[in-house]
Design an enzyme around this catalytic site. Structure first.
Site, PDB file in Angstrom:
ATOM      1  N   PRO A   1     131.362  51.863  23.553  1.00  0.00           N
ATOM      2  CA  PRO A   1     131.446  51.499  22.178  1.00  0.00           C
ATOM      3  C   PRO A   1     131.129  52.692  21.175  1.00  0.00           C
ATOM      4  CG  PRO A   1     130.530  49.885  23.752  1.00  0.00           C
ATOM      5  CD  PRO A   1     130.486  51.002  24.464  1.00  0.00           C
ATOM      6  N   GLU A   2     131.918  52.569  20.047  1.00  0.00           N
ATOM      7  CA  GLU A   2     131.371  53.683  19.040  1.00  0.00           C
ATOM      8  C   GLU A   2     130.586  52.972  18.034  1.00  0.00           C
ATOM      9  OE1 GLU A   2     134.550  56.586  17.711  1.00  0.00           O
ATOM     10  OE2 GLU A   2     135.564  55.951  19.520  1.00  0.00           O
TER      11      GLU A   2
ATOM     12  N   LYS B   1     124.752  54.980  18.046  1.00  0.00           N
ATOM     13  CA  LYS B   1     124.990  54.089  19.434  1.00  0.00           C
ATOM     14  C   LYS B   1     123.878  53.414  19.790  1.00  0.00           C
ATOM     15  CE  LYS B   1     129.150  56.972  20.725  1.00  0.00           C
ATOM     16  NZ  LYS B   1     130.041  57.882  21.774  1.00  0.00           N
TER      17      LYS B   1
ATOM     18  N   ARG C   1     136.001  65.208  28.235  1.00  0.00           N
ATOM     19  CA  ARG C   1     136.507  64.024  27.507  1.00  0.00           C
ATOM     20  C   ARG C   1     137.846  64.328  27.216  1.00  0.00           C
ATOM     21  NH1 ARG C   1     132.807  60.407  25.390  1.00  0.00           N
ATOM     22  NH2 ARG C   1     134.629  59.192  25.204  1.00  0.00           N
TER      23      ARG C   1
END
Length: 265
Positions: free
Chosen positions: A2-3, A52, A254
């Protein structure tokens, strides 16, 4: 993972549902049992997010720190909640609703020195009113690291993940491989303001809306329940602006997405 907007949205929900009253906190799974006992029955003063990280401040001065990681999730349930299902790390029961936390990377007790240490490690959070974008700019403007990597470094900016990284760079025509030191101050100012606006939309609507209305057409989103993106998870698809196939590579483990035409080297 989740951002940042997801954590701020959770903090708002928990503030609304639990703050100002005693909360029954337990750990059915047992892994947070001692920590839960230290705040059980205490009044939750406020819930907040920083990047986060989710923080629950209790009247005792103790803070429950949660980092969802890849798999963490809160599930809200009406009262009475019934027996826990699965591996529930933390259960919170308020006056009107309860919530179960499963699978977080971290769920632990912090005191004020630990909170200050966390804050010192994190860059400015675009969704916090006390955010200072010049802190991030000082790091970026002196770095030869690619801007695509800097945006994902939580010590530079807190809360940005892969989607906001890819879409912000596209919206400003910046190649993700450009060194931070080659970013102009005016470019950074525009990116920061745009990032703040985009993340506020994410908090309000619960999903990341990053495509401008004039481009929000054509090929559907990468998933049924997600709004369209410009480049994120669109490898090989036509750019929504120029038609060039979207490129893909890997940066610091990523996935990275960009348009070679709209974001030239």
């Amino acid at each position: 993972m989740p951002e940042g907007h997801t954590l701020h949205r959770l903090a708002r929900e928990h503030q609304r549902h639990f703050a100002g009253a005693p909360v029954h906190v337990s750990s059915p799974q047992g892994r947070f049992e001692s920590g839960a006992a230290r705040v059980d029955g205490r009044v939750l003063l406020r819930a907040e997010a920083w990047g986060k990280h989710l923080l629950h401040h209790y009247e005792s001065g103790l803070i429950v720190h949660v980092h969802l990681g890849l798999y963490g999730k809160f599930t809200d349930l009406p009262l009475p909640m019934g027996a826990p299902v699965g591996q529930v790390r933390m259960r919170m029961v308020g006056a009107e609703i309860g919530t179960d936390l499963r699978g977080p990377t971290a769920c632990e007790i912090y005191d004020e020195p630990q909170l200050r240490s966390l804050a010192d490690r994190l860059g400015p959070d675009p969704l916090r009113p006390d955010a200072d974008p010049t802190r991030a700019w000082r790091r970026i403007s002196k770095s030869q690291t690619a801007i695509g990597a800097l945006l994902m470094d939580q010590a530079v900016i807190a809360g940005v993940g892969n989607v906001y990284r890819a879409e912000l760079l596209f919206r400003h025509g910046i190649n993700p491989n450009r060194p931070g030191a080659r970013l102009g101050a005016a470019e950074w100012d525009a990116m920061w303001l745009d990032l703040v606006a985009l993340m506020k939309v994410g908090v309000r609507r619960g999903k990341m809306h990053v495509v401008r209305p004039e481009h929000d057409n054509g090929e559907p989103a990468y998933a049924k329940d997600r709004p369209r993106t410009y480049v994120y998870r669109r490898t090989g698809s036509a750019c929504r602006v120029c038609g060039t196939p979207v490129a893909h590579s890997v940066m610091k483990a990523r996935n990275l997405f960009w348009c070679p035409t709209c974001q030239p080297v």
